[in-house]
Design an enzyme around this catalytic site. Structure first.
Site, PDB file in Angstrom:
ATOM      1  N   LEU A  84      -1.205  10.929  -6.825  1.00  0.00           N
ATOM      2  CA  LEU A  84       0.241  10.198  -5.849  1.00  0.00           C
ATOM      3  C   LEU A  84       1.135  10.419  -7.280  1.00  0.00           C
ATOM      4  CD1 LEU A  84      -1.134   7.106  -4.994  1.00  0.00           C
ATOM      5  CD2 LEU A  84      -1.119   9.074  -4.376  1.00  0.00           C
ATOM      6  N   GLY A 125      -9.791   6.764 -10.327  1.00  0.00           N
ATOM      7  CA  GLY A 125      -8.945   5.127 -11.660  1.00  0.00           C
ATOM      8  C   GLY A 125      -7.910   5.843 -11.272  1.00  0.00           C
ATOM      9  N   GLY A 126      -6.943   4.412 -11.186  1.00  0.00           N
ATOM     10  CA  GLY A 126      -5.362   4.897 -11.230  1.00  0.00           C
ATOM     11  C   GLY A 126      -4.624   5.280  -9.937  1.00  0.00           C
ATOM     12  N   ASP A 127      -4.007   5.963  -9.708  1.00  0.00           N
ATOM     13  CA  ASP A 127      -4.040   7.004  -8.615  1.00  0.00           C
ATOM     14  C   ASP A 127      -4.469   7.941  -8.057  1.00  0.00           C
ATOM     15  OD1 ASP A 127      -2.333   7.860 -10.527  1.00  0.00           O
ATOM     16  OD2 ASP A 127      -0.510   8.560  -9.652  1.00  0.00           O
ATOM     17  N   GLU A 128      -5.494   8.134  -8.889  1.00  0.00           N
ATOM     18  CA  GLU A 128      -5.990   9.899  -8.743  1.00  0.00           C
ATOM     19  C   GLU A 128      -7.630   9.579  -7.728  1.00  0.00           C
ATOM     20  OE1 GLU A 128      -7.088  10.208 -12.808  1.00  0.00           O
ATOM     21  OE2 GLU A 128      -4.896  11.723 -13.430  1.00  0.00           O
TER      22      GLU A 128
END
Length: 232
Positions: A84, A125-128
């Site tokens: 993102l 993980g995160g926005d991945e």
């Protein structure tokens, strides 16, 4: 290594002696079978573990299913990496992390719908995110364009406020790279994604993307990251 023991004893005592030897061996066999079953169950539980926010597969579960898709469908398989854009700005905005969570959940829903019931979608993980799906070469360009448009739709957060979102997308196919090795496909998809960062279009990896150094499927030495591809 097997050994032969000669025992001069009545047949009844000999039978007792042999039985006594067999008991420890049987115990170890039962223990080994039990341990194997426990390890199998643990692996399955790990593979089926879901991300609590998005409901998507975690890294291990996604990797297992993505490898199966690549091996099964060969040239018709496609591995997609999604990151993102400007996600930190959403988290730091008026809606805070609640707005960021809404965007992550919406992205997961959109990726799942795009991939279909037979695809594998994971949150790395995160926005991945990562997707493995069966899409033949003739439909690949159209389907990636559809994904780009889908992920660019605004997301409604609290109080009816809409947040603009965008995503960088990289894809890799065995048909182009000449391999079904998931690590190679992920490396190429990751490199393609960052080569097209903020361009508003999906990038299909070529052979040059497969040579980009990476660690654990993430590019090493990328500006603003450490050696593990994590934000610095």
């Amino acid at each position: 290594m097997a050994s032969t023991v000669r025992v001069q004893a009545p047949s009844g005592n000999r039978a007792l002696f042999i039985t006594t030897l067999a008991v420890p061996l049987t115990g170890w066999t039962v223990h080994a079978v039990s341990l194997h079953r426990k390890l199998t169950v643990a692996r399955r539980e790990l593979a089926d573990r879901r991300d609590p926010l998005t409901g998507l597969l975690g890294r291990d579960g996604y990797t297992t299913k993505a490898r199966q898709i690549a091996d099964r469908y060969g040239d018709s398989a496609l591995v997609v990496f999604v990151d993102l854009d400007h996600f930190k700005e959403i988290n730091d905005g008026p809606g805070g992390h609640a707005a960021g969570d809404r965007v992550l959940a919406a992205t997961a829903t959109r990726l799942t719908a795009w991939a279909g019931s037979r695809g594998a979608v994971g949150r790395l993980g995160g926005d991945e995110f990562a997707v493995a799906v069966r899409i033949g070469p003739a439909r690949r360009e159209l389907r990636l364009a559809q994904l780009t448009q889908l992920l660019a739709q605004p997301v409604q957060v609290e109080d009816g406020v809409q947040v603009d979102v965008a995503a960088s997308i990289g894809a890799a196919s065995p048909e182009v790279l000449g391999t079904t090795d998931l690590s190679m496909l992920q490396r190429a998809a990751d490199a393609a994604m960052y080569s097209g960062k903020h361009t508003g279009r999906a990038v299909l990896a070529g052979p040059q993307h497969a040579t980009v150094p990476s660690i654990n499927g993430r590019r090493a030495g990328r500006p603003g990251t450490n050696s593990l591809g994590q934000a610095a």
